[in-house]
Design an enzyme around this catalytic site. Structure first.
Site, PDB file in Angstrom:
ATOM      1  N   PRO A  11       0.792  -1.227   0.000  1.00 26.29           N
ATOM      2  CA  PRO A  11       0.000   0.000   0.000  1.00 26.29           C
ATOM      3  C   PRO A  11       0.830   1.286   0.000  1.00 26.29           C
ATOM      4  O   PRO A  11       1.864   1.364   0.647  1.00 26.29           O
ATOM      5  CB  PRO A  11      -0.822  -0.102   1.293  1.00 26.29           C
ATOM      6  CG  PRO A  11      -0.112  -1.099   2.132  1.00 26.29           C
ATOM      7  CD  PRO A  11       0.546  -2.053   1.181  1.00 26.29           C
ATOM      8  N   ASN A  12       0.317   2.234  -0.743  1.00 23.86           N
ATOM      9  CA  ASN A  12       0.856   3.605  -0.829  1.00 23.86           C
ATOM     10  C   ASN A  12       2.145   3.725  -1.633  1.00 23.86           C
ATOM     11  O   ASN A  12       2.637   4.835  -1.846  1.00 23.86           O
ATOM     12  CB  ASN A  12       1.046   4.218   0.577  1.00 23.86           C
ATOM     13  CG  ASN A  12      -0.261   4.295   1.336  1.00 23.86           C
ATOM     14  OD1 ASN A  12      -1.226   4.867   0.826  1.00 23.86           O
ATOM     15  ND2 ASN A  12      -0.333   3.699   2.515  1.00 23.86           N
ATOM     16  N   ARG A  19       5.036  11.134  -2.227  1.00 19.08           N
ATOM     17  CA  ARG A  19       4.665  10.809  -0.858  1.00 19.08           C
ATOM     18  C   ARG A  19       5.853  11.012   0.096  1.00 19.08           C
ATOM     19  O   ARG A  19       6.915  10.404  -0.110  1.00 19.08           O
ATOM     20  CB  ARG A  19       4.278   9.320  -0.865  1.00 19.08           C
ATOM     21  CG  ARG A  19       4.160   8.683   0.456  1.00 19.08           C
ATOM     22  CD  ARG A  19       4.174   7.160   0.346  1.00 19.08           C
ATOM     23  NE  ARG A  19       3.897   6.615   1.655  1.00 19.08           N
ATOM     24  CZ  ARG A  19       4.230   5.409   2.040  1.00 19.08           C
ATOM     25  NH1 ARG A  19       4.814   4.579   1.204  1.00 19.08           N
ATOM     26  NH2 ARG A  19       3.955   4.999   3.249  1.00 19.08           N
ATOM     27  N   TYR A  24      11.008   9.063   1.661  1.00 21.86           N
ATOM     28  CA  TYR A  24      11.054   8.053   0.590  1.00 21.86           C
ATOM     29  C   TYR A  24      11.732   8.539  -0.687  1.00 21.86           C
ATOM     30  O   TYR A  24      11.925   7.754  -1.614  1.00 21.86           O
ATOM     31  CB  TYR A  24       9.630   7.570   0.284  1.00 21.86           C
ATOM     32  CG  TYR A  24       8.971   6.905   1.476  1.00 21.86           C
ATOM     33  CD1 TYR A  24       9.499   5.732   2.007  1.00 21.86           C
ATOM     34  CD2 TYR A  24       7.839   7.447   2.084  1.00 21.86           C
ATOM     35  CE1 TYR A  24       8.926   5.120   3.108  1.00 21.86           C
ATOM     36  CE2 TYR A  24       7.249   6.845   3.189  1.00 21.86           C
ATOM     37  CZ  TYR A  24       7.793   5.681   3.693  1.00 21.86           C
ATOM     38  OH  TYR A  24       7.228   5.079   4.782  1.00 21.86           O
ATOM     39  N   ASN A  75       8.258  -5.480  -0.949  1.00 22.82           N
ATOM     40  CA  ASN A  75       8.116  -4.322  -0.075  1.00 22.82           C
ATOM     41  C   ASN A  75       6.628  -4.247   0.258  1.00 22.82           C
ATOM     42  O   ASN A  75       5.835  -3.739  -0.538  1.00 22.82           O
ATOM     43  CB  ASN A  75       8.590  -3.030  -0.742  1.00 22.82           C
ATOM     44  CG  ASN A  75       8.502  -1.848   0.206  1.00 22.82           C
ATOM     45  OD1 ASN A  75       7.926  -1.958   1.296  1.00 22.82           O
ATOM     46  ND2 ASN A  75       9.043  -0.717  -0.198  1.00 22.82           N
ATOM     47  N   ALA A  78       3.098  -0.853   4.750  1.00 26.96           N
ATOM     48  CA  ALA A  78       2.611  -0.945   6.132  1.00 26.96           C
ATOM     49  C   ALA A  78       2.142  -2.359   6.500  1.00 26.96           C
ATOM     50  O   ALA A  78       2.150  -2.721   7.686  1.00 26.96           O
ATOM     51  CB  ALA A  78       1.478   0.053   6.342  1.00 26.96           C
ATOM     52  N   HIS A  81       4.133  -4.704   8.859  1.00 27.14           N
ATOM     53  CA  HIS A  81       4.077  -4.644  10.324  1.00 27.14           C
ATOM     54  C   HIS A  81       2.789  -5.217  10.894  1.00 27.14           C
ATOM     55  O   HIS A  81       2.630  -5.279  12.111  1.00 27.14           O
ATOM     56  CB  HIS A  81       4.217  -3.178  10.779  1.00 27.14           C
ATOM     57  CG  HIS A  81       5.254  -2.423  10.017  1.00 27.14           C
ATOM     58  ND1 HIS A  81       6.594  -2.743  10.086  1.00 27.14           N
ATOM     59  CD2 HIS A  81       5.165  -1.386   9.135  1.00 27.14           C
ATOM     60  CE1 HIS A  81       7.278  -1.909   9.294  1.00 27.14           C
ATOM     61  NE2 HIS A  81       6.430  -1.088   8.706  1.00 27.14           N
ATOM     62  N   ASP A  88       1.692 -15.864   6.118  1.00 23.39           N
ATOM     63  CA  ASP A  88       1.185 -17.216   5.825  1.00 23.39           C
ATOM     64  C   ASP A  88       1.287 -17.530   4.336  1.00 23.39           C
ATOM     65  O   ASP A  88       1.623 -18.660   3.951  1.00 23.39           O
ATOM     66  CB  ASP A  88      -0.270 -17.359   6.282  1.00 23.39           C
ATOM     67  CG  ASP A  88      -0.395 -17.489   7.798  1.00 23.39           C
ATOM     68  OD1 ASP A  88       0.646 -17.654   8.472  1.00 23.39           O
ATOM     69  OD2 ASP A  88      -1.539 -17.420   8.301  1.00 23.39           O
ATOM     70  N   GLU A  99      13.042  -9.228   1.537  1.00 25.13           N
ATOM     71  CA  GLU A  99      12.209  -8.111   1.994  1.00 25.13           C
ATOM     72  C   GLU A  99      12.978  -6.811   1.771  1.00 25.13           C
ATOM     73  O   GLU A  99      14.168  -6.729   2.094  1.00 25.13           O
ATOM     74  CB  GLU A  99      11.923  -8.318   3.491  1.00 25.13           C
ATOM     75  CG  GLU A  99      11.176  -7.183   4.151  1.00 25.13           C
ATOM     76  CD  GLU A  99      10.945  -7.462   5.641  1.00 25.13           C
ATOM     77  OE1 GLU A  99      11.289  -8.577   6.126  1.00 25.13           O
ATOM     78  OE2 GLU A  99      10.443  -6.562   6.328  1.00 25.13           O
ATOM     79  N   HIS A 101      12.805  -2.430   2.122  1.00 26.80           N
ATOM     80  CA  HIS A 101      12.189  -1.161   2.523  1.00 26.80           C
ATOM     81  C   HIS A 101      13.079  -0.029   2.052  1.00 26.80           C
ATOM     82  O   HIS A 101      14.309  -0.091   2.195  1.00 26.80           O
ATOM     83  CB  HIS A 101      12.021  -1.083   4.044  1.00 26.80           C
ATOM     84  CG  HIS A 101      11.169  -2.186   4.564  1.00 26.80           C
ATOM     85  ND1 HIS A 101       9.805  -2.205   4.408  1.00 26.80           N
ATOM     86  CD2 HIS A 101      11.504  -3.347   5.172  1.00 26.80           C
ATOM     87  CE1 HIS A 101       9.326  -3.323   4.912  1.00 26.80           C
ATOM     88  NE2 HIS A 101      10.331  -4.038   5.380  1.00 26.80           N
ATOM     89  N   LEU A 102      12.457   0.988   1.513  1.00 27.14           N
ATOM     90  CA  LEU A 102      13.217   2.166   1.077  1.00 27.14           C
ATOM     91  C   LEU A 102      13.841   2.867   2.280  1.00 27.14           C
ATOM     92  O   LEU A 102      15.003   3.265   2.252  1.00 27.14           O
ATOM     93  CB  LEU A 102      12.279   3.132   0.345  1.00 27.14           C
ATOM     94  CG  LEU A 102      11.735   2.595  -0.979  1.00 27.14           C
ATOM     95  CD1 LEU A 102      10.411   3.248  -1.312  1.00 27.14           C
ATOM     96  CD2 LEU A 102      12.746   2.795  -2.082  1.00 27.14           C
ATOM     97  N   ARG A 108      13.027   4.352  12.716  1.00 28.61           N
ATOM     98  CA  ARG A 108      11.784   5.127  12.666  1.00 28.61           C
ATOM     99  C   ARG A 108      10.935   4.792  13.900  1.00 28.61           C
ATOM    100  O   ARG A 108      11.478   4.407  14.927  1.00 28.61           O
ATOM    101  CB  ARG A 108      11.075   4.832  11.344  1.00 28.61           C
ATOM    102  CG  ARG A 108      11.916   5.272  10.126  1.00 28.61           C
ATOM    103  CD  ARG A 108      11.183   5.065   8.832  1.00 28.61           C
ATOM    104  NE  ARG A 108       9.986   5.898   8.772  1.00 28.61           N
ATOM    105  CZ  ARG A 108       9.024   5.726   7.853  1.00 28.61           C
ATOM    106  NH1 ARG A 108       9.128   4.775   6.935  1.00 28.61           N
ATOM    107  NH2 ARG A 108       7.972   6.513   7.854  1.00 28.61           N
TER     108      ARG A 108
HETATM  109  C1  DQA Z   1       8.206   1.074   3.779  1.00 30.51           C
HETATM  110  C2  DQA Z   1       8.267   1.252   5.300  1.00 30.51           C
HETATM  111  C3  DQA Z   1       6.914   0.992   5.925  1.00 30.51           C
HETATM  112  O1  DQA Z   1       6.968   1.153   7.327  1.00 30.51           O
HETATM  113  C4  DQA Z   1       5.882   1.966   5.374  1.00 30.51           C
HETATM  114  O2  DQA Z   1       4.605   1.678   5.910  1.00 30.51           O
HETATM  115  C5  DQA Z   1       5.850   1.992   3.897  1.00 30.51           C
HETATM  116  C6  DQA Z   1       7.117   1.938   3.169  1.00 30.51           C
HETATM  117  C7  DQA Z   1       9.533   1.469   3.106  1.00 30.51           C
HETATM  118  O3  DQA Z   1       9.706   1.118   1.937  1.00 30.51           O
HETATM  119  O4  DQA Z   1      10.363   2.135   3.725  1.00 30.51           O
HETATM  120  O5  DQA Z   1       4.807   2.149   3.283  1.00 30.51           O
HETATM  121  O6  DQA Z   1       7.949  -0.278   3.484  1.00 30.51           O
END
Ligand code: DQA
Length: 149
Positions: A11-12, A19, A24, A75, A78, A81, A88, A99, A101-102, A108
Protein backbone atom coordinates in the site's frame (compact mmCIF):
# COMPACT_ATOMS: atom_id res chain seq x y z
CA UNK A 1 11.96 -20.62 -20.63
CA UNK A 2 13.08 -17.49 -18.78
CA UNK A 3 12.26 -17.55 -15.07
CA UNK A 4 10.47 -14.62 -13.43
CA UNK A 5 11.19 -12.71 -10.27
CA UNK A 6 8.04 -11.27 -8.70
CA UNK A 7 8.64 -7.75 -7.38
CA UNK A 8 5.65 -6.99 -5.16
CA UNK A 9 4.79 -3.64 -3.61
CA UNK A 10 2.19 -2.92 -0.98
CA UNK A 11 0.00 0.00 0.00
CA UNK A 12 0.86 3.61 -0.83
CA UNK A 13 3.94 2.69 -2.83
CA UNK A 14 2.08 3.85 -5.95
CA UNK A 15 2.50 7.33 -4.41
CA UNK A 16 6.31 7.21 -4.47
CA UNK A 17 7.82 10.40 -5.82
CA UNK A 18 5.02 12.46 -4.26
CA UNK A 19 4.67 10.81 -0.86
CA UNK A 20 6.71 11.99 2.17
CA UNK A 21 9.66 12.71 -0.10
CA UNK A 22 11.85 13.58 2.90
CA UNK A 23 11.60 9.89 3.88
CA UNK A 24 11.05 8.05 0.59
CA UNK A 25 12.79 10.33 -1.92
CA UNK A 26 11.54 11.47 -5.31
CA UNK A 27 12.00 8.34 -7.40
CA UNK A 28 8.71 6.96 -8.71
CA UNK A 29 7.60 3.34 -8.60
CA UNK A 30 7.62 3.32 -12.41
CA UNK A 31 11.32 4.25 -12.38
CA UNK A 32 11.99 1.50 -9.82
CA UNK A 33 10.15 -0.98 -12.05
CA UNK A 34 12.39 -0.03 -14.98
CA UNK A 35 15.60 -0.41 -12.99
CA UNK A 36 14.39 -3.76 -11.61
CA UNK A 37 13.69 -5.06 -15.10
CA UNK A 38 17.17 -3.99 -16.23
CA UNK A 39 18.89 -5.50 -13.21
CA UNK A 40 16.99 -8.79 -13.34
CA UNK A 41 17.85 -9.01 -17.05
CA UNK A 42 21.56 -8.98 -16.25
CA UNK A 43 20.96 -12.17 -14.25
CA UNK A 44 18.80 -13.74 -16.96
CA UNK A 45 15.46 -13.23 -15.20
CA UNK A 46 12.23 -11.62 -16.32
CA UNK A 47 10.30 -9.40 -13.90
CA UNK A 48 6.65 -9.47 -12.90
CA UNK A 49 6.28 -6.09 -11.17
CA UNK A 50 3.09 -5.32 -9.24
CA UNK A 51 1.74 -2.87 -6.71
CA UNK A 52 -1.49 -3.19 -4.75
CA UNK A 53 -3.15 -1.33 -1.92
CA UNK A 54 -5.19 -4.44 -1.15
CA UNK A 55 -3.92 -7.10 1.26
CA UNK A 56 -5.94 -9.91 -0.37
CA UNK A 57 -4.62 -9.01 -3.81
CA UNK A 58 -1.07 -9.19 -2.47
CA UNK A 59 -1.87 -12.65 -1.05
CA UNK A 60 -3.10 -13.66 -4.53
CA UNK A 61 0.06 -12.26 -6.13
CA UNK A 62 2.24 -14.25 -3.72
CA UNK A 63 0.27 -17.38 -4.68
CA UNK A 64 0.79 -16.53 -8.36
CA UNK A 65 4.51 -16.10 -7.72
CA UNK A 66 4.52 -19.53 -6.11
CA UNK A 67 3.00 -21.04 -9.24
CA UNK A 68 4.96 -19.12 -11.87
CA UNK A 69 7.98 -17.40 -10.27
CA UNK A 70 11.48 -18.24 -9.09
CA UNK A 71 11.66 -15.73 -6.23
CA UNK A 72 10.03 -12.70 -4.64
CA UNK A 73 11.23 -9.22 -3.73
CA UNK A 74 8.62 -7.83 -1.38
CA UNK A 75 8.12 -4.32 -0.07
CA UNK A 76 4.86 -4.87 1.75
CA UNK A 77 4.65 -1.27 2.96
CA UNK A 78 2.61 -0.94 6.13
CA UNK A 79 1.36 -4.56 5.81
CA UNK A 80 4.91 -5.54 6.76
CA UNK A 81 4.08 -4.64 10.32
CA UNK A 82 0.52 -5.99 10.50
CA UNK A 83 -0.12 -8.86 8.11
CA UNK A 84 -0.12 -12.45 9.30
CA UNK A 85 -1.93 -13.18 6.01
CA UNK A 86 1.11 -12.14 3.97
CA UNK A 87 3.41 -14.16 6.23
CA UNK A 88 1.19 -17.22 5.83
CA UNK A 89 1.09 -16.75 2.04
CA UNK A 90 4.89 -16.56 1.89
CA UNK A 91 5.16 -19.70 4.00
CA UNK A 92 2.59 -21.45 1.83
CA UNK A 93 4.50 -20.86 -1.41
CA UNK A 94 7.96 -21.33 0.10
CA UNK A 95 9.80 -19.28 -2.56
CA UNK A 96 13.00 -17.43 -1.71
CA UNK A 97 11.93 -13.95 -0.67
CA UNK A 98 13.97 -10.82 -0.02
CA UNK A 99 12.21 -8.11 1.99
CA UNK A 100 12.92 -4.53 0.96
CA UNK A 101 12.19 -1.16 2.52
CA UNK A 102 13.22 2.17 1.08
CA UNK A 103 13.52 3.69 4.53
CA UNK A 104 15.43 2.27 7.47
CA UNK A 105 12.51 0.87 9.46
CA UNK A 106 14.78 0.37 12.48
CA UNK A 107 15.41 4.06 12.97
CA UNK A 108 11.78 5.13 12.67
CA UNK A 109 8.76 4.71 14.93
CA UNK A 110 8.72 1.71 17.28
CA UNK A 111 5.75 0.11 15.45
CA UNK A 112 7.80 -0.18 12.24
CA UNK A 113 10.54 -2.19 13.90
CA UNK A 114 8.58 -5.44 13.82
CA UNK A 115 8.09 -7.23 10.51
CA UNK A 116 5.91 -10.31 9.99
CA UNK A 117 7.38 -10.65 6.49
CA UNK A 118 10.93 -11.09 7.87
CA UNK A 119 9.97 -14.42 9.38
CA UNK A 120 9.62 -15.85 5.87
CA UNK A 121 12.43 -13.88 4.20
CA UNK A 122 15.91 -15.00 3.21
CA UNK A 123 17.09 -11.51 4.13
CA UNK A 124 16.10 -7.88 4.56
CA UNK A 125 17.36 -4.69 2.88
CA UNK A 126 16.19 -1.56 4.62
CA UNK A 127 17.18 2.08 4.35
CA UNK A 128 19.12 2.14 1.09
CA UNK A 129 16.39 3.74 -1.03
CA UNK A 130 15.53 2.50 -4.54
CA UNK A 131 18.88 0.75 -5.02
CA UNK A 132 17.70 -1.65 -2.32
CA UNK A 133 15.45 -3.27 -4.93
CA UNK A 134 18.41 -3.87 -7.25
CA UNK A 135 20.52 -5.26 -4.41
CA UNK A 136 17.62 -7.54 -3.49
CA UNK A 137 17.53 -8.83 -7.07
CA UNK A 138 21.30 -9.49 -6.96
CA UNK A 139 20.90 -11.34 -3.67
CA UNK A 140 17.92 -13.33 -4.91
CA UNK A 141 19.71 -14.30 -8.14
CA UNK A 142 22.75 -15.46 -6.12
CA UNK A 143 20.50 -17.35 -3.72
CA UNK A 144 18.55 -19.06 -6.49
CA UNK A 145 21.80 -19.90 -8.28
CA UNK A 146 23.19 -21.47 -5.14
CA UNK A 147 19.93 -23.26 -4.39
CA UNK A 148 19.77 -24.84 -7.85
CA UNK A 149 23.51 -25.66 -8.16
C1 DQA B 1 8.21 1.07 3.78
C2 DQA B 1 8.27 1.25 5.30
C3 DQA B 1 6.91 0.99 5.92
O1 DQA B 1 6.97 1.15 7.33
C4 DQA B 1 5.88 1.97 5.37
O2 DQA B 1 4.60 1.68 5.91
C5 DQA B 1 5.85 1.99 3.90
C6 DQA B 1 7.12 1.94 3.17
C7 DQA B 1 9.53 1.47 3.11
O3 DQA B 1 9.71 1.12 1.94
O4 DQA B 1 10.36 2.14 3.72
O5 DQA B 1 4.81 2.15 3.28
O6 DQA B 1 7.95 -0.28 3.48
Amino acid sequence: MTQSLYILNGPNLNMLGRRETDIYGDVTLEAIARSCTRRAGTHGFDVAFHQSNDEGELVDLIHEAGAKGAGIVLNAGAYTHTSVALLDALRAVDLPTVEVHLSNIFRREEFRRHSFVSQAAVGVISGLGPIGYELAIDALAAHIGIASA
